[in-house]
Scaffold this active site. Sequence first.
Site, PDB file in Angstrom:
ATOM      1  N   ASP A 177       0.863  -1.166   0.000  1.00 35.53           N
ATOM      2  CA  ASP A 177       0.000   0.000   0.000  1.00 35.53           C
ATOM      3  C   ASP A 177       0.909   1.229   0.000  1.00 35.53           C
ATOM      4  O   ASP A 177       2.097   1.138   0.334  1.00 35.53           O
ATOM      5  CB  ASP A 177      -0.895  -0.035   1.238  1.00 35.53           C
ATOM      6  CG  ASP A 177      -1.753   1.204   1.382  1.00 35.53           C
ATOM      7  OD1 ASP A 177      -2.451   1.563   0.416  1.00 35.53           O
ATOM      8  OD2 ASP A 177      -1.697   1.834   2.449  1.00 35.53           O
TER       9      ASP A 177
ATOM     10  N   ASP B 111      -0.160   5.252   0.730  1.00 31.84           N
ATOM     11  CA  ASP B 111      -0.426   6.227   1.790  1.00 31.84           C
ATOM     12  C   ASP B 111      -0.608   5.526   3.132  1.00 31.84           C
ATOM     13  O   ASP B 111      -1.459   4.649   3.277  1.00 31.84           O
ATOM     14  CB  ASP B 111      -1.687   7.028   1.460  1.00 31.84           C
ATOM     15  CG  ASP B 111      -1.572   7.777   0.141  1.00 31.84           C
ATOM     16  OD1 ASP B 111      -0.720   8.669   0.047  1.00 31.84           O
ATOM     17  OD2 ASP B 111      -2.335   7.462  -0.789  1.00 31.84           O
TER      18      ASP B 111
ATOM     19  N   ASP C 122      -2.003  -0.930   5.904  1.00 32.14           N
ATOM     20  CA  ASP C 122      -2.196  -0.262   7.196  1.00 32.14           C
ATOM     21  C   ASP C 122      -3.653  -0.161   7.627  1.00 32.14           C
ATOM     22  O   ASP C 122      -3.942   0.509   8.620  1.00 32.14           O
ATOM     23  CB  ASP C 122      -1.602   1.144   7.139  1.00 32.14           C
ATOM     24  CG  ASP C 122      -2.402   2.083   6.232  1.00 32.14           C
ATOM     25  OD1 ASP C 122      -2.761   1.665   5.115  1.00 32.14           O
ATOM     26  OD2 ASP C 122      -2.663   3.224   6.638  1.00 32.14           O
TER      27      ASP C 122
END
Length: 229
Positions: free
Chosen positions: A11, A13, A170
Site C-alpha cells: 500500500d 499512503d 495499514d
Amino acid sequence: MKFPYSLALFDLDGTLVDTAVDIAEAVNRTLDDWKLPQVEEMVIRGWIGDGARVLVETAFRHAGSDVAVDDIMEGFMVHYGETLLLRAKLYPGVAETLEALQSQGVALTVCTNKPQRYVRPLLEHLGIADRFGAMVGGDTLPERKPSALPLLHLAQLFGRQPGDCVMIGDSATDAAAAKAAAMPLVLVSYGYPRGFDLRSTQALAVIDDMRALLSLHPQASGVASASIA
C-alpha cells in the site's frame, strides 16, 4: 534471513509514505472553495485509504454539505495535484527495506487506492520509484481494494500464486483485500487505520517499523497477529 515471499505488494499512503499533511491541505482548499469550514489534519487522517472520491464525500458530509460529489471532484483533483509533493515523506526504514528486499530478488509492487496518475510522480519525488516493477492505482482496474482484483492482477502479472505473495498495508481495506485474494498479510501500526483494530486480523504480523519486515517468518493461515520489535 531470506525473505519468505517472492512478491511484495505495498500500500502507499500510510504504509510507505506519510502523505496526510498534503491530503489534508487539498481537502481544506476544496472546502474553502465551497465556503465550508476547515477540518483538522488529524480528523482527515481518519478518512484516508478508500480513494479520493470517498475522502471528498466524507469531508463534505462532515461539513454538513449535500452538494453532489461529481460537482466537487474536478476542483479537488486540481488541489490534490498541487499539494502532492509539498510535505510527503517516507516513513522510517522504508528506503532501506525496499533496497534489502530487492537485493534478495523479491519483486516489489505498489497496490494503492490513490489515483494512478499521482502514484509514480510521488514515488519519483521520494526517490524510490525505480524499486517497483509495477504500480496499480485506485482507478487502474475496474475494481479497487478491498476487492481482490488489484492484488490478483499483480500476482498474475508476475506469474505468482497468491500464497507466494505478501500484502503490506495499514488498514481494514488492505486486510479485506488480502483476505479476498487469499494472500498473506502484514500490517504496519503507524499508518491510517481509521479506527480499525489491526490485531483483530489474521495478519502474519503487525509491525511498528518497516525494517521489521525483513525478519518476517511465514506462518500458517489463521495464526493470530503478532508484533515484530
